[in-house]
Design an enzyme around this catalytic site. Structure first.
Site, PDB file in Angstrom:
ATOM      1  N   ASP A  33      13.953 -34.498  26.888  1.00 15.20           N
ATOM      2  CA  ASP A  33      15.057 -33.615  26.515  1.00 15.20           C
ATOM      3  C   ASP A  33      16.411 -34.233  26.831  1.00 15.20           C
ATOM      4  OD1 ASP A  33      13.087 -31.868  25.782  1.00 15.20           O
ATOM      5  OD2 ASP A  33      13.277 -30.592  27.547  1.00 15.20           O
TER       6      ASP A  33
ATOM      7  N   ASN B  52      18.601 -34.431  37.788  1.00 16.90           N
ATOM      8  CA  ASN B  52      17.333 -33.965  38.333  1.00 16.90           C
ATOM      9  C   ASN B  52      16.277 -35.070  38.346  1.00 16.90           C
ATOM     10  OD1 ASN B  52      17.935 -31.115  38.813  1.00 16.90           O
ATOM     11  ND2 ASN B  52      18.160 -30.988  36.603  1.00 16.90           N
TER      12      ASN B  52
ATOM     13  N   THR C 287       7.939 -35.725  31.188  1.00 14.06           N
ATOM     14  CA  THR C 287       8.730 -34.575  30.774  1.00 14.06           C
ATOM     15  C   THR C 287       8.153 -33.269  31.302  1.00 14.06           C
ATOM     16  OG1 THR C 287       9.480 -33.324  28.815  1.00 14.06           O
ATOM     17  CG2 THR C 287       7.414 -34.533  28.608  1.00 14.06           C
TER      18      THR C 287
ATOM     19  N   ASP D 286      12.373 -39.914  29.839  1.00 13.02           N
ATOM     20  CA  ASP D 286      12.539 -38.468  29.766  1.00 13.02           C
ATOM     21  C   ASP D 286      12.630 -38.090  28.288  1.00 13.02           C
ATOM     22  OD1 ASP D 286      13.216 -35.779  30.548  1.00 13.02           O
ATOM     23  OD2 ASP D 286      15.319 -36.284  30.182  1.00 13.02           O
TER      24      ASP D 286
END
Length: 255
Positions: free
Chosen positions: A21, A196, A125, A19
């Protein structure tokens, strides 16, 4: 598990998914895209104020799906009507000025540890594809899977090409890539800070919760997943685990 032998390097692939962020970098990459758009007069001060507030919330309390979805929608609207060439140039600029200083060295080192083992390292992402590709290229990673926007005659329309890569969508594209490359997901790795991304983390055999939010931390503790706080001691242990447990892939020419 014994190594799979093949005359094609893709059949031996081990993939590590990262990922972006708050995993690879501090904060939300889409904010820096909006800030540069503001500098260029593409958006107004009210838009950048909203992005700045969401960036503050993201750093302070973690990802909020509703707020981040809203930010991404505005980011897609920003890119509409602009050429792909212009936006790649914009992405190069925000990488140098904003993203590079905010990279987590610990996570970047882990990505490079996977490369040293012969693994393919992919960013996964929700940030726009052209930004993700620049980050991956600058770090010497294999590639990037990001949110795509339709283009017509080299100009982006501002409309999505597929889905925003968020939640289950990340797991879907990662699984599709692994199947295409002949990789065994049980030997693949994934790194994320956000609950998430539990579908993505669940899809692979080696999951690492990096700088995790509270919900992901609780989930990882219950299932015995590795939890990686961003400090020197945990980094050393994570790198040792990759060296010790990850399969080394010997690169061969593709046919």
């Amino acid at each position: 598990m014994p190594e799979v032998t093949s005359h094609q390097s893709s059949q031996n692939a081990v993939l590590a998914f990262f990922d972006v962020d708050n995993t690879l970098m501090r904060g939300a990459s889409v904010y820096y895209l909006a800030k540069e758009a503001w500098h260029r007069g593409i958006v107004g001060w009210r838009d950048i104020a909203r992005f700045a507030w969401q960036q503050f919330r993201f750093i302070s309390v973690g990802e909020n799906h509703k707020h981040m979805a809203s930010a991404r929608e505005r980011a897609l609207a920003i890119v509409g009507g602009h050429s792909e060439k212009t936006l790649f140039e914009l992405a190069e600029q925000i990488y140098e000025r904003d993203i590079l200083p905010n990279l987590w060295p610990e996570t970047v080192d882990l990505a490079k540890e996977h490369l040293a083992k012969g693994h393919e390292v992919w960013l996964v992402t929700a940030t726009p594809q052209f930004v993700a590709e620049v980050i991956a290229a600058r770090l010497g990673l294999t590639g990037a899977l990001g949110t795509r926007v339709h283009a017509k005659d080299g100009v982006l329309t501002g409309e999505l090409d597929g889905h925003v890569l968020h939640g289950p969508e990340k797991a879907a594209v990662a699984t599709e890539l692994a199947e295409r490359l002949g990789a065994d997901l049980a030997e693949c790795w994934a790194y994320s800070d956000s609950s998430n991304d539990i579908p993505l983390l669940t899809a692979v055999g080696n999951r690492v919760a990096v700088n995790a939010d509270a919900k992901l931390t609780n989930h990882a503790q219950k299932l015995g997943w590795q939890i990686l706080p961003l400090n020197r001691a945990s980094l050393k242990e994570a790198r040792r685990r990759v060296k010790r447990q990850a399969k080394t892939v010997r690169k061969r020419g593709r046919q």
